[in-house]
Design a protein around this motif. Structure first.
Motif, PDB file in Angstrom:
ATOM      1  N   GLU A  93      13.524   2.220  88.810  1.00 40.65           N
ATOM      2  CA  GLU A  93      14.594   1.320  88.397  1.00 40.65           C
ATOM      3  C   GLU A  93      15.791   2.086  87.864  1.00 40.65           C
ATOM      4  N   SER A  97      19.370   1.759  89.539  1.00 45.41           N
ATOM      5  CA  SER A  97      20.470   1.274  88.706  1.00 45.41           C
ATOM      6  C   SER A  97      21.665   2.223  88.774  1.00 45.41           C
ATOM      7  N   ARG A 100      23.330   1.919  92.225  1.00 45.58           N
ATOM      8  CA  ARG A 100      24.185   0.733  92.317  1.00 45.58           C
ATOM      9  C   ARG A 100      25.487   0.951  91.550  1.00 45.58           C
ATOM     10  N   GLU A 248      21.436  -5.446  96.184  1.00 48.28           N
ATOM     11  CA  GLU A 248      21.342  -6.554  95.238  1.00 48.28           C
ATOM     12  C   GLU A 248      20.422  -7.648  95.760  1.00 48.28           C
ATOM     13  N   ARG A 249      20.465  -7.933  97.070  1.00 48.45           N
ATOM     14  CA  ARG A 249      19.563  -8.927  97.640  1.00 48.45           C
ATOM     15  C   ARG A 249      18.120  -8.474  97.524  1.00 48.45           C
ATOM     16  N   THR A 250      17.904  -7.178  97.806  1.00 50.11           N
ATOM     17  CA  THR A 250      16.537  -6.635  97.717  1.00 50.11           C
ATOM     18  C   THR A 250      16.034  -6.701  96.274  1.00 50.11           C
ATOM     19  N   ASP A 251      16.870  -6.359  95.329  1.00 52.44           N
ATOM     20  CA  ASP A 251      16.476  -6.417  93.914  1.00 52.44           C
ATOM     21  C   ASP A 251      16.091  -7.831  93.508  1.00 52.44           C
ATOM     22  N   ARG A 252      16.883  -8.800  93.951  1.00 52.12           N
ATOM     23  CA  ARG A 252      16.555 -10.191  93.618  1.00 52.12           C
ATOM     24  C   ARG A 252      15.251 -10.611  94.252  1.00 52.12           C
ATOM     25  N   ALA A 253      15.027 -10.165  95.489  1.00 49.17           N
ATOM     26  CA  ALA A 253      13.773 -10.531  96.172  1.00 49.17           C
ATOM     27  C   ALA A 253      12.564  -9.919  95.486  1.00 49.17           C
ATOM     28  N   ALA A 255      12.381  -9.123  92.363  1.00 49.94           N
ATOM     29  CA  ALA A 255      12.224  -9.712  91.033  1.00 49.94           C
ATOM     30  C   ALA A 255      11.647 -11.130  91.092  1.00 49.94           C
ATOM     31  N   SER A 256      11.723 -11.753  92.258  1.00 50.13           N
ATOM     32  CA  SER A 256      11.208 -13.112  92.382  1.00 50.13           C
ATOM     33  C   SER A 256       9.676 -13.101  92.353  1.00 50.13           C
TER      34      SER A 256
END
Length: 257
Positions: A93, A97, A100, A248-253, A255-256
């Motif tokens: 992470e 981070s 990004r 960002e999309r991958t991170d959100r996925a 984290a879901s």
């Protein structure tokens, strides 16, 4: 603004030169078939064509090099991102981070500075240094993630190399000497046909004007090629923005639940 003023100056010079050539400095039939027509005009045309062609080729090569460099830089960022998948959660992470943050700085700080000043931003240098620190603290272990750690270091090197290449490319432009040669010879090529026109030949004036317009258009193109990041062939930050959005999309996925 400077390019616009120079372009207008060239246009004014061509128009005034054409008017003077047509009304006061006409070339007689004796000279139009002699030194002027056989030596001066062909030499001016040759210089103009060579300088214009070299300028366009250099501008195109600079653009393609910058475009390829952006693709390579985005690819290195993607490889670095995915190499962290096998890391311990905290280490992975941290690297992601910082990656990004670096790409955000490239898009928001580097690109505007490259477009405006032809240099990279100090914010980008600091962000890359922070990213490098997060990668270099990774220890190469004998576990399954050892290869990924080595890959992360290699892709960090690739990112650093790509940044150096981008810094070099940000200042690239058509050499001023080519612009000077193209402008001086272009003015001669645009004006000489008016000097060789016989009085009252409307067709000749028309084609001489067309020739002037074509030559002037080429000069405008050379002036506005600019650098690979701010000219008419400018490379934008679209590839970096797409890569950042994908992260960002991958991170959100991930984290879901």
């Amino acid at each position: 603004m400077m390019s616009l003023l120079l372009v207008l100056a060239v246009l004014v010079t061509m128009v005034i030169g054409a008017l003077l050539a047509a009304r006061r400095l006409g070339v007689s039939d004796e000279y139009s078939g002699g030194a002027v027509g056989v030596v001066v005009a062909p030499c001016a045309l040759a210089l103009y064509l060579v300088a214009a062609a070299m300028g366009v080729v250099i501008g195109w090569e600079d653009f393609k090099g910058a475009e390829d460099g952006t693709v390579s830089e985005a690819g290195a960022a993607q490889s670095l991102y995915w190499s962290t998948a096998a890391f311990p959660e905290a280490e992975g992470e941290l690297v992601r981070s910082q990656l990004r943050a670096y790409l955000t700085t490239v898009v928001e700080d580097d690109w505007p500075r490259m477009e405006r000043d032809g240099v990279l931003s100090p914010e980008g240098d600091r962000a890359l240094a922070d990213l490098a620190a997060s990668v270099r603290v990774l220890s190469v272990s004998d576990t399954g993630d050892g290869l990924d750690r080595l890959t992360a270091r290699q892709e960090l090197t690739n990112l650093s190399d790509a940044r150096i290449e981008r810094a070099d490319a940000a200042g690239d432009s058509v050499p001023p000497v080519l612009l000077v040669i193209a402008v001086v010879s272009g003015v001669a090529v645009a004006v000489l046909p008016f000097a060789m026109i016989r009085r009252g030949s409307r067709v000749a004036y028309f084609w001489a004007s067309v020739n002037l317009a074509f030559v002037f258009g080429t000069i405008v193109l050379l002036f506005y090629l600019g650098t690979p990041y701010n000219g008419i062939l400018a490379t934008d930050a679209g590839g970096m923005e797409d890569t950042l959005a994908a992260f960002e999309r991958t991170d959100r996925a991930l984290a879901s639940p």
